[in-house]
Design a protein around this motif. Structure first.
Motif, PDB file in Angstrom:
ATOM      1  N   LYS A 273      -1.588   8.836  44.662  1.00 11.87           N
ATOM      2  CA  LYS A 273      -0.718   8.684  43.497  1.00 11.87           C
ATOM      3  C   LYS A 273      -1.574   8.791  42.243  1.00 11.87           C
ATOM      4  N   PRO A 274      -0.975   9.221  41.130  1.00  9.15           N
ATOM      5  CA  PRO A 274      -1.716   9.225  39.863  1.00  9.15           C
ATOM      6  C   PRO A 274      -1.867   7.791  39.349  1.00  9.15           C
ATOM      7  N   TRP A 275      -3.029   7.483  38.785  1.00 11.47           N
ATOM      8  CA  TRP A 275      -3.263   6.126  38.295  1.00 11.47           C
ATOM      9  C   TRP A 275      -4.290   6.107  37.173  1.00 11.47           C
ATOM     10  N   ILE A 276      -4.188   5.084  36.369  1.00 13.91           N
ATOM     11  CA  ILE A 276      -5.220   4.739  35.401  1.00 13.91           C
ATOM     12  C   ILE A 276      -5.453   3.234  35.524  1.00 13.91           C
ATOM     13  N   GLY A 277      -6.571   2.762  34.999  1.00 12.48           N
ATOM     14  CA  GLY A 277      -6.828   1.332  34.983  1.00 12.48           C
ATOM     15  C   GLY A 277      -6.756   0.809  33.558  1.00 12.48           C
ATOM     16  N   ARG A 278      -6.717  -0.491  33.431  1.00 13.58           N
ATOM     17  CA  ARG A 278      -6.764  -1.084  32.093  1.00 13.58           C
ATOM     18  C   ARG A 278      -7.779  -2.210  32.074  1.00 13.58           C
ATOM     19  N   GLU A 279      -8.531  -2.259  30.984  1.00 13.81           N
ATOM     20  CA  GLU A 279      -9.571  -3.273  30.842  1.00 13.81           C
ATOM     21  C   GLU A 279      -9.001  -4.601  30.377  1.00 13.81           C
ATOM     22  N   GLU A 280      -7.856  -4.558  29.699  1.00 16.13           N
ATOM     23  CA  GLU A 280      -7.074  -5.742  29.383  1.00 16.13           C
ATOM     24  C   GLU A 280      -5.614  -5.321  29.388  1.00 16.13           C
ATOM     25  N   MET A 281      -4.700  -6.274  29.391  1.00 18.12           N
ATOM     26  CA  MET A 281      -3.303  -5.951  29.698  1.00 18.12           C
ATOM     27  C   MET A 281      -2.713  -4.871  28.796  1.00 18.12           C
ATOM     28  N   GLY A 282      -3.026  -4.880  27.517  1.00 14.01           N
ATOM     29  CA  GLY A 282      -2.443  -3.898  26.617  1.00 14.01           C
ATOM     30  C   GLY A 282      -3.302  -2.684  26.359  1.00 14.01           C
ATOM     31  N   MET A 283      -4.442  -2.580  27.029  1.00  8.48           N
ATOM     32  CA  MET A 283      -5.384  -1.499  26.730  1.00  8.48           C
ATOM     33  C   MET A 283      -5.867  -0.794  27.994  1.00  8.48           C
ATOM     34  N   PRO A 284      -5.437   0.456  28.208  1.00  7.71           N
ATOM     35  CA  PRO A 284      -5.989   1.236  29.317  1.00  7.71           C
ATOM     36  C   PRO A 284      -7.415   1.682  29.007  1.00  7.71           C
ATOM     37  N   CYS A 285      -8.100   2.165  30.035  1.00  5.78           N
ATOM     38  CA  CYS A 285      -9.465   2.675  29.856  1.00  5.78           C
ATOM     39  C   CYS A 285      -9.580   3.975  30.633  1.00  5.78           C
ATOM     40  N   ASN A 286     -10.431   4.860  30.171  1.00 12.72           N
ATOM     41  CA  ASN A 286     -10.558   6.176  30.811  1.00 12.72           C
ATOM     42  C   ASN A 286     -11.846   6.322  31.611  1.00 12.72           C
ATOM     43  N   ALA A 287     -12.427   5.196  32.040  1.00 14.31           N
ATOM     44  CA  ALA A 287     -13.655   5.248  32.846  1.00 14.31           C
ATOM     45  C   ALA A 287     -13.373   5.586  34.300  1.00 14.31           C
ATOM     46  N   GLY A 288     -12.114   5.520  34.709  1.00 11.96           N
ATOM     47  CA  GLY A 288     -11.724   5.888  36.056  1.00 11.96           C
ATOM     48  C   GLY A 288     -10.241   6.208  36.081  1.00 11.96           C
ATOM     49  N   PHE A 289      -9.869   7.351  36.644  1.00 14.01           N
ATOM     50  CA  PHE A 289      -8.454   7.714  36.739  1.00 14.01           C
ATOM     51  C   PHE A 289      -8.278   8.823  37.760  1.00 14.01           C
ATOM     52  N   ARG A 290      -7.043   8.980  38.215  1.00 13.97           N
ATOM     53  CA  ARG A 290      -6.731  10.029  39.182  1.00 13.97           C
ATOM     54  C   ARG A 290      -5.436  10.728  38.797  1.00 13.97           C
ATOM     55  N   PHE A 291      -5.463  12.069  38.799  1.00 18.49           N
ATOM     56  CA  PHE A 291      -4.267  12.871  38.564  1.00 18.49           C
ATOM     57  C   PHE A 291      -4.343  14.149  39.388  1.00 18.49           C
ATOM     58  N   PRO A 292      -3.202  14.642  39.846  1.00 20.62           N
ATOM     59  CA  PRO A 292      -3.183  15.996  40.401  1.00 20.62           C
ATOM     60  C   PRO A 292      -3.303  16.995  39.258  1.00 20.62           C
ATOM     61  N   ARG A 293      -3.659  18.200  39.583  1.00 27.43           N
ATOM     62  CA  ARG A 293      -3.802  19.220  38.547  1.00 27.43           C
ATOM     63  C   ARG A 293      -2.468  19.470  37.844  1.00 27.43           C
ATOM     64  N   ASN A 294      -2.551  19.788  36.568  1.00 31.04           N
ATOM     65  CA  ASN A 294      -1.387  20.167  35.756  1.00 31.04           C
ATOM     66  C   ASN A 294      -0.300  19.098  35.706  1.00 31.04           C
ATOM     67  N   HIS A 295      -0.701  17.852  35.784  1.00 30.02           N
ATOM     68  CA  HIS A 295       0.247  16.744  35.693  1.00 30.02           C
ATOM     69  C   HIS A 295       0.781  16.633  34.259  1.00 30.02           C
ATOM     70  N   TRP A 296       1.981  16.077  34.093  1.00 30.50           N
ATOM     71  CA  TRP A 296       2.547  15.955  32.745  1.00 30.50           C
ATOM     72  C   TRP A 296       1.644  15.150  31.816  1.00 30.50           C
ATOM     73  N   PHE A 297       0.957  14.152  32.383  1.00 29.19           N
ATOM     74  CA  PHE A 297       0.068  13.346  31.562  1.00 29.19           C
ATOM     75  C   PHE A 297      -1.050  14.206  30.970  1.00 29.19           C
ATOM     76  N   CYS A 298      -1.530  15.177  31.742  1.00 29.84           N
ATOM     77  CA  CYS A 298      -2.584  16.067  31.263  1.00 29.84           C
ATOM     78  C   CYS A 298      -2.101  16.897  30.081  1.00 29.84           C
ATOM     79  N   GLU A 299      -0.925  17.489  30.233  1.00 34.45           N
ATOM     80  CA  GLU A 299      -0.387  18.321  29.155  1.00 34.45           C
ATOM     81  C   GLU A 299      -0.236  17.521  27.862  1.00 34.45           C
ATOM     82  N   ASP A 300       0.321  16.318  27.977  1.00 34.27           N
ATOM     83  CA  ASP A 300       0.531  15.493  26.794  1.00 34.27           C
ATOM     84  C   ASP A 300      -0.785  14.987  26.213  1.00 34.27           C
ATOM     85  N   THR A 301      -1.747  14.703  27.086  1.00 39.22           N
ATOM     86  CA  THR A 301      -3.034  14.176  26.626  1.00 39.22           C
ATOM     87  C   THR A 301      -3.834  15.253  25.909  1.00 39.22           C
TER      88      THR A 301
END
Length: 376
Positions: free
Chosen positions: A230-258
């Motif tokens: 599954k696609p996932w991201i982590g968060r370092e605190e409840m209201g703040m995600p972090c980009n030190a680790g994440f998983r997405f399939p190629r061409n996911h909607w999150f990628c396009e928007d990001t």
């Protein structure tokens, strides 16, 4: 090939010179019949030949091999990243081209500081990912144009059949993404204190969004297999995600928007603006405030305990002697990785046997690297 020398010629050139003539002639014969000998004899004969096999069945097309005396032509991006490297000599290297798995079973690490070796802490991180994901290819991208032949830790890593040492071609990686022109103009290096971090934030998006898979920072040590379906991201605190680790399939909607948000709002002057804050902007644009949700559309948003169990404000906890056993016993059952917060802990190491959190975690999850070093 026959060699004929008159008696007068033999006296003139002497015995020592004759030996060298014979060696060179034999080598020429071998070169004509065995292309592998060309690679070996490409090295300066005054220096020891370095084994460039790297324990991998790579074809010549997959492998970039440089002799210790070769002159390296740096790309424009390498001239920026490697501007502070003062070494004048080059080393033998055997790095492969980036060849991601079509299945998306990829784990990407990117060394973007032009380091020509890995310290043991970083090597431990890569080993832990390889051990816990045997069915994934672990791509270790290096931006340095050469790798030190004395770095035994790299030898340890590439002894794993699923680890590939990759010569990063930044221009090629960005070519198929909306960030191509942004990179071509070297925007990440303009008017900023943090060119390496700006590039790193963009590069991880380009890798995962083009090829699919998991991205991990080189201070993200794996304790258990990461979620793989599954696609996932982590968060370092409840209201703040972090980009030190994440998983997405190629061409996911999150990628396009990001990608779109990155280009629209990019700033090289603000720390975190193009990384964690970018993820927050995109997620909140779809799902509102993140503090009380665990999923945004199809993307899982992990609790801090999953991969950021210790907040960056308490990063020293990883290195405190005698605290490891208690933490291992009390840590959340959901914890699958730990982020070592290298921004703060880069000068800290693990001492064997001090029973710190990192000492115990390293001993269990990167035993090959742990055994090869005294201090990690």
């Amino acid at each position: 090939m026959a060699l004929f020398f008159s008696t007068r010629t033999l006296r003139a050139i002497g015995a020592t010179s004759l030996v060298w003539i014979l060696v060179i002639s034999v080598n020429n014969i071998l070169n004509a019949t065995d292309p592998r000998s060309k690679i070996i004899m490409n090295h300066d004969v005054s220096k020891p030949v370095i084994n460039s096999d790297w324990k991998r069945d790579a074809t010549e097309a997959e492998t970039q091999t440089m002799s210790p005396t070769s002159t390296i032509s740096l790309s424009s991006w390498q001239k920026i990243l490697c501007s502070k490297r003062t070494r004048k000599e080059t080393f033998s290297s055997s790095m492969q081209s980036l060849m991601p798995e079509e299945s998306g079973r990829n784990i990407f690490f990117a060394e973007t500081s032009c380091a020509f070796s890995l310290n043991a802490k970083r090597a431990c991180v890569v080993e832990s990912a390889a051990r816990h994901h045997e069915d994934h290819t672990v791509h270790l991208l290096m931006t340095s144009p050469y790798i030190s032949d004395t770095n035994t830790l790299i030898d340890k890593l590439i002894s794993f059949p699923n680890v590939r040492l990759v010569a990063a071609n930044i221009d090629e990686i960005f070519k198929g993404t909306p960030l191509h022109d942004w990179n071509k103009k070297l925007t990440w290096a303009s008017n900023t204190k943090w060119p390496i971090y700006n590039l790193s934030n963009a590069l991880r998006l380009a890798l995962v969004c083009q090829y699919g898979g998991i991205y991990l920072d080189m201070d993200m040590l794996t304790l258990e297999p990461l979620p793989l379906h599954k696609p996932w991201i982590g968060r370092e605190e409840m209201g703040m995600p972090c980009n030190a680790g994440f998983r997405f399939p190629r061409n996911h909607w999150f990628c396009e928007d990001t990608f779109a948000n990155f280009l629209k709002n990019y700033s090289g002057k603000l720390w975190g603006h193009n990384g964690p804050q970018l993820f927050r902007r995109v997620m909140e644009g779809h799902c509102g405030k993140l503090a009380h949700i665990s999923k945004c559309r199809d993307v899982e948003i992990f609790e801090p305990a999953v991969i950021y169990p210790i907040h960056f404000s308490h990063w020293q906890s990883y290195f405190e002697p005698g605290k490891g056993s208690d933490w291992m016993r009390m840590k959340s059952k959901d914890t699958v990785a730990i982020h070592l917060w290298n921004k703060f802990s880069r000068n800290n190491s693990i001492v064997h046997g001090d029973n710190s959190i990192l000492d115990l975690v390293a001993k269990e999850n990167c035993p090959l690297v742990y055994a090869a070093t005294k201090d990690i």
